[in-house]
Design a protein around this motif. Structure first.
Motif, PDB file in Angstrom:
ATOM      1  N   GLN A 215       0.812  -1.207   0.000  1.00 17.38           N
ATOM      2  CA  GLN A 215       0.000   0.000   0.000  1.00 17.38           C
ATOM      3  C   GLN A 215       0.848   1.261   0.000  1.00 17.38           C
ATOM      4  O   GLN A 215       0.462   2.274  -0.595  1.00 17.38           O
ATOM      5  CB  GLN A 215      -0.947  -0.013   1.205  1.00 17.38           C
ATOM      6  CG  GLN A 215      -2.046  -1.052   1.082  1.00 17.38           C
ATOM      7  CD  GLN A 215      -2.977  -1.077   2.279  1.00 17.38           C
ATOM      8  OE1 GLN A 215      -3.011  -0.151   3.075  1.00 17.38           O
ATOM      9  NE2 GLN A 215      -3.743  -2.151   2.409  1.00 17.38           N
ATOM     10  N   TYR A 219       0.481   3.984  -2.921  1.00 15.99           N
ATOM     11  CA  TYR A 219      -0.293   5.050  -2.285  1.00 15.99           C
ATOM     12  C   TYR A 219      -0.439   6.316  -3.122  1.00 15.99           C
ATOM     13  O   TYR A 219      -1.513   6.921  -3.149  1.00 15.99           O
ATOM     14  CB  TYR A 219       0.307   5.389  -0.918  1.00 15.99           C
ATOM     15  CG  TYR A 219      -0.677   6.027   0.033  1.00 15.99           C
ATOM     16  CD1 TYR A 219      -1.598   5.262   0.732  1.00 15.99           C
ATOM     17  CD2 TYR A 219      -0.698   7.415   0.217  1.00 15.99           C
ATOM     18  CE1 TYR A 219      -2.508   5.845   1.600  1.00 15.99           C
ATOM     19  CE2 TYR A 219      -1.608   8.009   1.075  1.00 15.99           C
ATOM     20  CZ  TYR A 219      -2.503   7.219   1.766  1.00 15.99           C
ATOM     21  OH  TYR A 219      -3.413   7.797   2.617  1.00 15.99           O
ATOM     22  N   TRP A 265       1.582  11.114  -0.221  1.00 21.17           N
ATOM     23  CA  TRP A 265       1.413  10.101   0.828  1.00 21.17           C
ATOM     24  C   TRP A 265       0.608  10.649   2.009  1.00 21.17           C
ATOM     25  O   TRP A 265       0.657  10.091   3.099  1.00 21.17           O
ATOM     26  CB  TRP A 265       2.773   9.600   1.311  1.00 21.17           C
ATOM     27  CG  TRP A 265       3.391   8.582   0.403  1.00 21.17           C
ATOM     28  CD1 TRP A 265       3.247   7.226   0.461  1.00 21.17           C
ATOM     29  CD2 TRP A 265       4.240   8.834  -0.725  1.00 21.17           C
ATOM     30  NE1 TRP A 265       3.948   6.632  -0.556  1.00 21.17           N
ATOM     31  CE2 TRP A 265       4.586   7.588  -1.305  1.00 21.17           C
ATOM     32  CE3 TRP A 265       4.763   9.988  -1.313  1.00 21.17           C
ATOM     33  CZ2 TRP A 265       5.407   7.463  -2.415  1.00 21.17           C
ATOM     34  CZ3 TRP A 265       5.579   9.875  -2.427  1.00 21.17           C
ATOM     35  CH2 TRP A 265       5.896   8.616  -2.971  1.00 21.17           C
ATOM     36  N   LEU A 268      -1.159   8.522   5.028  1.00 22.59           N
ATOM     37  CA  LEU A 268      -0.504   7.216   5.156  1.00 22.59           C
ATOM     38  C   LEU A 268      -0.446   6.762   6.612  1.00 22.59           C
ATOM     39  O   LEU A 268      -0.549   5.567   6.893  1.00 22.59           O
ATOM     40  CB  LEU A 268       0.909   7.278   4.566  1.00 22.59           C
ATOM     41  CG  LEU A 268       1.675   5.952   4.530  1.00 22.59           C
ATOM     42  CD1 LEU A 268       0.969   4.951   3.628  1.00 22.59           C
ATOM     43  CD2 LEU A 268       3.119   6.166   4.038  1.00 22.59           C
TER      44      LEU A 268
END
Length: 344
Positions: A215, A219, A265, A268
């Motif tokens: 991921q 991302y 990101w 995240l």
């Protein structure tokens, strides 16, 4: 989303229901983290002061229900997504099996990626609905409910709006699969033992680690996709997106130019925190549901115990086991109609 290990003692419908229930429960419990993540990706004002402050701003502006916006759409995606993913995965794996029925690990991971893309195509409009519902303020809503949102997007923006950003799902599948492959190819080095000796806890950690790496790599595609899903000239403040753009490439350029590379990101932290409880709840709920099904099928003595039923061949499928039970009860088979009788 993590996958759960298939148990041949369950029927296809039982496995489907268990996986659906586990996914529904795990997504509902971790919905607040998903809301914070998506708002950070879209770039709404809630996310401008960091991870912790985002929770406070959402609560102050929208109340507790603001943390479960879009959860119904997210849960509704599970059943068709799982059905399409499983069917497509089986077909792709079958095509790549050798004469002995084996498939290499990287081909299996690639098959999973392609199956994921196919499942995403079938359920993508619901993902757009989820993003729109989360990005808006639920106290001053533009959209109310899943069906109304689908209808309004279709009527005001057209069919293509329901698939806006889908190409990023396809592009993101490649780094996602590469991340999974990189982790699974090195598990024996990490644990210093072969994969067939992994304990359930090790397999759980492996799943979390693979999801985290995969991921993280994919991302940026996810972030741009969410911005494309949320942006609309028909919404207040263009859907709350923090940059204005025309198309996928321009979105990448505008994000990097105005917000910096690291903004790809955004969210995240919430995503990484979500992985462990989401996977943990997924596997726990699946196992609980599976215990009930195994008890109903006659493999274990109680849904609260893992103790196997004495004298039951655990290698038999559910229907085969039922035939054996009928045989033992009646003392004979019905004129050769039973597959067990034919075999015996």
């Amino acid at each position: 989303m993590a996958s759960v290990k298939k148990d041949n003692r369950l029927t296809g419908s039982q496995s489907f229901v268990c996986a659906g229930f586990a996914g529904f429960f795990s997504r509902t419990v971790t919905s607040p983290l998903e809301v914070v993540k998506i708002k950070s990706q879209v770039g709404t004002f809630h996310s401008k002061k960091g991870f912790v402050q985002s929770f406070l701003l959402i609560y102050q502006n929208e109340g507790l229900r603001g943390f479960w916006k879009g959860n119904i759409a997210s849960c509704l995606r599970l059943f068709p997504y799982n059905a399409v993913h499983l069917t497509t995965y089986k077909k792709i794996v079958h095509l790549h099996m050798d004469e002995l029925g084996f498939i290499s690990q990287w081909r299996a991971i690639l098959a999973g990626g392609l199956a994921g893309v196919a499942a995403a195509l079938a359920t993508y409009p619901l993902e757009v609905v989820e993003t729109r519902l989360i990005a808006q303020n639920c106290r001053q809503p533009t959209y109310i409910g899943v069906v109304y949102t689908l209808s309004k997007i279709y009527r005001s923006e057209g069919t293509l709006a329901l698939y806006r950003g889908f190409s990023l799902t396809v592009l993101g599948a490649f780094p996602f699969s590469a991340g999974c492959y990189a982790v699974y190819m090195n598990l024996d080095k990490i644990w210093q033992e072969p994969p067939f000796r992994f304990t359930p806890l090790q397999n759980f950690i492996n799943g979390c680690l693979a999801a985290g790496v995969a991921q993280t790599l994919s991302y940026p595609f996810e972030t741009v996709k969410r911005k494309m899903q949320a942006q609309s000239s028909r919404l207040p403040h263009f859907g709350g997106v923090d940059v204005h753009f025309n198309g996928m490439i321009d979105c990448f350029i505008q994000v990097v130019k105005n917000k910096g590379v690291l903004s790809l990101w955004n969210g995240l932290t919430a995503n990484m925190i979500k992985i462990v409880p989401c996977f943990g709840l997924l596997f726990t709920c699946f196992e609980m549901c599976k215990q009930v099904c195994l008890y109903r099928n006659g493999y274990i003595i109680s849904p609260l115990s893992h103790q196997l039923t004495p004298g039951v061949d655990q290698s038999l499928g559910p229907y085969e086991l039922q035939e054996v039970k009928r045989y033992l009860k009646n003392g004979n088979f019905d004129s050769g109609q039973s597959s067990i009788g034919n075999r015996w």
